[in-house]
Design a protein around this motif. Structure first.
Motif, PDB file in Angstrom:
ATOM      1  N   VAL A  22      36.701 173.396 -37.658  1.00 19.07           N
ATOM      2  CA  VAL A  22      38.005 173.443 -37.013  1.00 19.07           C
ATOM      3  C   VAL A  22      38.465 172.062 -36.534  1.00 19.07           C
ATOM      4  N   PHE A  23      37.547 171.243 -36.012  1.00 17.25           N
ATOM      5  CA  PHE A  23      37.980 169.922 -35.530  1.00 17.25           C
ATOM      6  C   PHE A  23      38.354 169.013 -36.700  1.00 17.25           C
ATOM      7  N   GLY A  24      37.703 169.238 -37.826  1.00 15.54           N
ATOM      8  CA  GLY A  24      38.100 168.512 -39.031  1.00 15.54           C
ATOM      9  C   GLY A  24      39.531 168.864 -39.420  1.00 15.54           C
ATOM     10  N   ARG A  29      45.821 165.410 -36.054  1.00 18.58           N
ATOM     11  CA  ARG A  29      46.776 165.668 -34.962  1.00 18.58           C
ATOM     12  C   ARG A  29      46.098 165.669 -33.597  1.00 18.58           C
ATOM     13  N   TYR A  30      44.786 165.436 -33.597  1.00 19.87           N
ATOM     14  CA  TYR A  30      44.009 165.627 -32.367  1.00 19.87           C
ATOM     15  C   TYR A  30      44.551 164.793 -31.185  1.00 19.87           C
ATOM     16  N   ASP A  31      44.858 163.526 -31.433  1.00 21.29           N
ATOM     17  CA  ASP A  31      45.270 162.657 -30.312  1.00 21.29           C
ATOM     18  C   ASP A  31      46.599 163.112 -29.710  1.00 21.29           C
ATOM     19  N   TRP A  45      41.787 160.319 -17.384  1.00 20.92           N
ATOM     20  CA  TRP A  45      40.382 160.696 -17.301  1.00 20.92           C
ATOM     21  C   TRP A  45      39.512 159.744 -18.135  1.00 20.92           C
ATOM     22  N   LYS A  46      39.995 159.439 -19.339  1.00 23.48           N
ATOM     23  CA  LYS A  46      39.181 158.603 -20.237  1.00 23.48           C
ATOM     24  C   LYS A  46      39.121 157.152 -19.754  1.00 23.48           C
ATOM     25  N   ARG A  47      40.217 156.699 -19.156  1.00 28.29           N
ATOM     26  CA  ARG A  47      40.195 155.345 -18.576  1.00 28.29           C
ATOM     27  C   ARG A  47      39.113 155.264 -17.508  1.00 28.29           C
ATOM     28  N   ALA A  65      29.865 163.230 -29.759  1.00 24.48           N
ATOM     29  CA  ALA A  65      31.104 164.003 -29.937  1.00 24.48           C
ATOM     30  C   ALA A  65      32.313 163.090 -29.706  1.00 24.48           C
ATOM     31  N   THR A  66      32.300 161.949 -30.352  1.00 22.97           N
ATOM     32  CA  THR A  66      33.277 160.884 -30.077  1.00 22.97           C
ATOM     33  C   THR A  66      34.697 161.244 -30.489  1.00 22.97           C
ATOM     34  N   GLY A  67      34.829 162.221 -31.401  1.00 22.42           N
ATOM     35  CA  GLY A  67      36.175 162.580 -31.875  1.00 22.42           C
ATOM     36  C   GLY A  67      36.820 161.393 -32.562  1.00 22.42           C
ATOM     37  N   THR A  68      37.992 161.002 -32.086  1.00 26.56           N
ATOM     38  CA  THR A  68      38.713 159.889 -32.718  1.00 26.56           C
ATOM     39  C   THR A  68      38.350 158.539 -32.073  1.00 26.56           C
ATOM     40  N   ASP A  90      29.695 161.899 -34.243  1.00 23.85           N
ATOM     41  CA  ASP A  90      30.364 163.208 -34.207  1.00 23.85           C
ATOM     42  C   ASP A  90      29.817 164.002 -35.388  1.00 23.85           C
ATOM     43  N   VAL A  91      29.976 165.311 -35.329  1.00 24.53           N
ATOM     44  CA  VAL A  91      29.560 166.110 -36.487  1.00 24.53           C
ATOM     45  C   VAL A  91      30.636 166.150 -37.564  1.00 24.53           C
ATOM     46  N   SER A  92      31.873 165.871 -37.188  1.00 29.85           N
ATOM     47  CA  SER A  92      32.974 166.056 -38.137  1.00 29.85           C
ATOM     48  C   SER A  92      33.297 164.751 -38.881  1.00 29.85           C
ATOM     49  N   ALA A 117      25.008 166.363 -31.666  1.00 31.20           N
ATOM     50  CA  ALA A 117      24.544 165.999 -30.317  1.00 31.20           C
ATOM     51  C   ALA A 117      23.366 166.852 -29.853  1.00 31.20           C
ATOM     52  N   GLU A 118      23.182 168.011 -30.493  1.00 31.79           N
ATOM     53  CA  GLU A 118      22.078 168.896 -30.083  1.00 31.79           C
ATOM     54  C   GLU A 118      20.747 168.472 -30.681  1.00 31.79           C
ATOM     55  N   ASN A 119      20.803 167.680 -31.730  1.00 34.61           N
ATOM     56  CA  ASN A 119      19.578 167.350 -32.451  1.00 34.61           C
ATOM     57  C   ASN A 119      19.818 166.069 -33.238  1.00 34.61           C
ATOM     58  N   ILE A 139      31.442 172.504 -26.014  1.00 36.27           N
ATOM     59  CA  ILE A 139      31.449 173.151 -27.332  1.00 36.27           C
ATOM     60  C   ILE A 139      30.130 172.972 -28.066  1.00 36.27           C
ATOM     61  N   CYS A 140      29.104 172.498 -27.329  1.00 33.34           N
ATOM     62  CA  CYS A 140      27.744 172.445 -27.891  1.00 33.34           C
ATOM     63  C   CYS A 140      26.856 173.353 -27.055  1.00 33.34           C
ATOM     64  N   ASN A 141      25.651 173.539 -27.514  1.00 27.16           N
ATOM     65  CA  ASN A 141      24.609 174.075 -26.648  1.00 27.16           C
ATOM     66  C   ASN A 141      24.277 172.944 -25.678  1.00 27.16           C
ATOM     67  N   TYR A 201      38.535 178.072 -28.929  1.00 24.55           N
ATOM     68  CA  TYR A 201      37.191 177.627 -28.553  1.00 24.55           C
ATOM     69  C   TYR A 201      37.254 176.841 -27.244  1.00 24.55           C
ATOM     70  N   LEU A 202      38.228 175.924 -27.179  1.00 25.86           N
ATOM     71  CA  LEU A 202      38.298 175.053 -25.996  1.00 25.86           C
ATOM     72  C   LEU A 202      38.603 175.872 -24.744  1.00 25.86           C
ATOM     73  N   LEU A 203      39.483 176.847 -24.891  1.00 25.57           N
ATOM     74  CA  LEU A 203      39.822 177.700 -23.753  1.00 25.57           C
ATOM     75  C   LEU A 203      38.602 178.486 -23.280  1.00 25.57           C
TER      76      LEU A 203
HETATM   77  C1  LIG Z   1      37.330 168.233 -27.800  1.00 24.33           C
HETATM   78  S1  LIG Z   1      36.808 167.018 -28.974  1.00 24.33           S
HETATM   79  C2  LIG Z   1      36.433 165.614 -27.924  1.00 24.33           C
HETATM   80  C3  LIG Z   1      36.584 164.308 -28.661  1.00 24.33           C
HETATM   81  C4  LIG Z   1      36.526 163.038 -27.810  1.00 24.33           C
HETATM   82  N1  LIG Z   1      35.239 162.829 -27.203  1.00 24.33           N
HETATM   83  C5  LIG Z   1      37.608 163.012 -26.773  1.00 24.33           C
HETATM   84  O1  LIG Z   1      37.268 162.948 -25.575  1.00 24.33           O
HETATM   85  O2  LIG Z   1      38.777 163.047 -27.121  1.00 24.33           O
HETATM   86  C6  LIG Z   1      35.229 167.608 -29.371  1.00 24.33           C
HETATM   87  C7  LIG Z   1      34.515 166.869 -30.503  1.00 24.33           C
HETATM   88  O3  LIG Z   1      33.158 167.326 -30.551  1.00 24.33           O
HETATM   89  C8  LIG Z   1      32.734 167.385 -31.885  1.00 24.33           C
HETATM   90  N2  LIG Z   1      31.563 168.269 -31.933  1.00 24.33           N
HETATM   91  C9  LIG Z   1      31.513 169.614 -31.859  1.00 24.33           C
HETATM   92  N3  LIG Z   1      30.232 170.049 -31.870  1.00 24.33           N
HETATM   93  C10 LIG Z   1      29.464 168.928 -31.922  1.00 24.33           C
HETATM   94  C11 LIG Z   1      28.059 168.705 -31.966  1.00 24.33           C
HETATM   95  N4  LIG Z   1      27.189 169.716 -31.926  1.00 24.33           N
HETATM   96  N5  LIG Z   1      27.623 167.426 -32.034  1.00 24.33           N
HETATM   97  C12 LIG Z   1      28.489 166.383 -32.070  1.00 24.33           C
HETATM   98  N6  LIG Z   1      29.827 166.530 -32.053  1.00 24.33           N
HETATM   99  C13 LIG Z   1      30.308 167.793 -31.976  1.00 24.33           C
HETATM  100  C14 LIG Z   1      33.962 167.866 -32.638  1.00 24.33           C
HETATM  101  O4  LIG Z   1      33.897 167.563 -34.001  1.00 24.33           O
HETATM  102  C15 LIG Z   1      35.071 167.114 -31.896  1.00 24.33           C
HETATM  103  O5  LIG Z   1      35.325 165.870 -32.511  1.00 24.33           O
END
Ligand SMILES: C[S@@+](CC[C@H](N)C(=O)[O-])C[C@H]1O[C@@H](n2cnc3c(N)ncnc32)[C@H](O)[C@@H]1O
Length: 250
Positions: A22-24, A29-31, A45-47, A65-68, A90-92, A117-119, A139-141, A201-203
């Motif tokens: 889904v994040f892929g 459009r994520y940003d 928050w990020k600053r 889970a760096t995202g963009t 990131d996984v995506s 991030a889990e392993n 969104i991880c364990n 998922y986020l909600l």
């Molecule tokens: C809500 S975004 C946050 C992105 C960024 N850190 C930010 O603050 O904008 C969540 C990110 O976690 C990644 N993600 C989800 N499960 C993950 C996992 N198990 N390990 C690493 N990244 C994961 C997704 O692909 C997505 O890019």
């Protein structure tokens, strides 16, 4: 040590990247969506997270889970990359492709890696000075992710987490959740042209994530020291910081 339990039970969002990319799908459009959903607050928050990281002494930083790549961009906007090794993970692959483009100016210092991030078996134990994860723990364990963070950090290394949290006034928190439940899937559906799943998922993750006090206890139970948190925007999110003990038990 905590019992890490079953992956589904400890993943607040009940998200599994192996089942759903889904994040892929929303990467491009994520940003913009972050700005829409947080009304721009995620920038504040990020600053703050970047400021925390810049205030620490480190040469090697791993951002999970760096995202963009938002956090790393802000860290490098505030401090020099010289002599530093920064890993954006990131996984995506699609999120990483965007992070790579955005971080191009810093390519000598930053490497992009697809890591769960889990392993993270390819990251040696005690090899990083600082580990950050922003808006990814829900969104991880989270227990597996905290265990991995503790393993890869060197003794004395810093953990910085930005995550959904709780508004201390119960009624206000319930109103906030009701507002999010109403707006997030609908706006997500509109903004993504009919794919609101990321926002479901986020909600779910926001609803089921522990309070700042509970997360503090979990981090301590995992073996982290100097655990503290700062609520931002009334407690909609919190920044948690912790340190890997210099010696076991300290
Ligand atoms: C809500 S975004 C946050 C992105 C960024 N850190 C930010 O603050 O904008 C969540 C990110 O976690 C990644 N993600 C989800 N499960 C993950 C996992 N198990 N390990 C690493 N990244 C994961 C997704 O692909 C997505 O890019």
């Amino acid at each position: 040590m905590l019992n890490t339990g079953s992956p589904a039970r400890k993943n607040a969002a009940e998200f599994a990247w192996q089942r759903d990319d889904v994040f892929g799908r929303i990467a491009s459009r994520y940003d913009v969506l972050c700005d829409v959903f947080s009304l721009g607050l995620h920038r504040v928050w990020k600053r703050r997270v970047a400021k925390r990281l810049v205030g620490e002494e480190w040469n090697t930083l791993l951002d999970g889970a760096t995202g963009t790549g938002d956090i790393i961009l802000r860290v490098l906007g505030r401090s020099s990359a010289e002599g530093r090794t920064i890993v954006a993970s990131d996984v995506s692959p699609r999120m990483l492709a965007i992070a790579e483009r955005r971080l191009q100016a810093f390519q000598s210092a930053v490497s992009l890696r697809q890591l769960d991030a889990e392993n993270m078996p390819s990251v040696p134990s005690q090899s990083v000075d600082a580990y950050s994860i922003s808006l990814g723990l829900k969104i991880c364990n989270r227990h597996l992710a905290m265990q991995e963070a503790l393993r890869v950090l060197r003794p004395g290394g810093r953990l910085v987490i930005l995550e959904a949290s709780n508004i201390r006034w119960g009624l206000l928190h319930r109103l906030y959740l009701a507002y999010m439940a109403l707006c997030m899937p609908a706006l997500g559906w509109l903004a993504t042209g009919g794919d609101a799943s990321a926002y479901k998922y986020l909600l779910q993750g926001i609803r089921d994530f522990p309070t700042a006090e509970e997360l503090t206890r979990e981090l301590q139970a995992h073996g982290f020291a100097d655990v503290s948190f700062e609520r931002l925007s009334l407690g909609i999110v919190a920044i948690h910081t912790a340190r890997k003990p210099w010696r076991a038990g300290i």
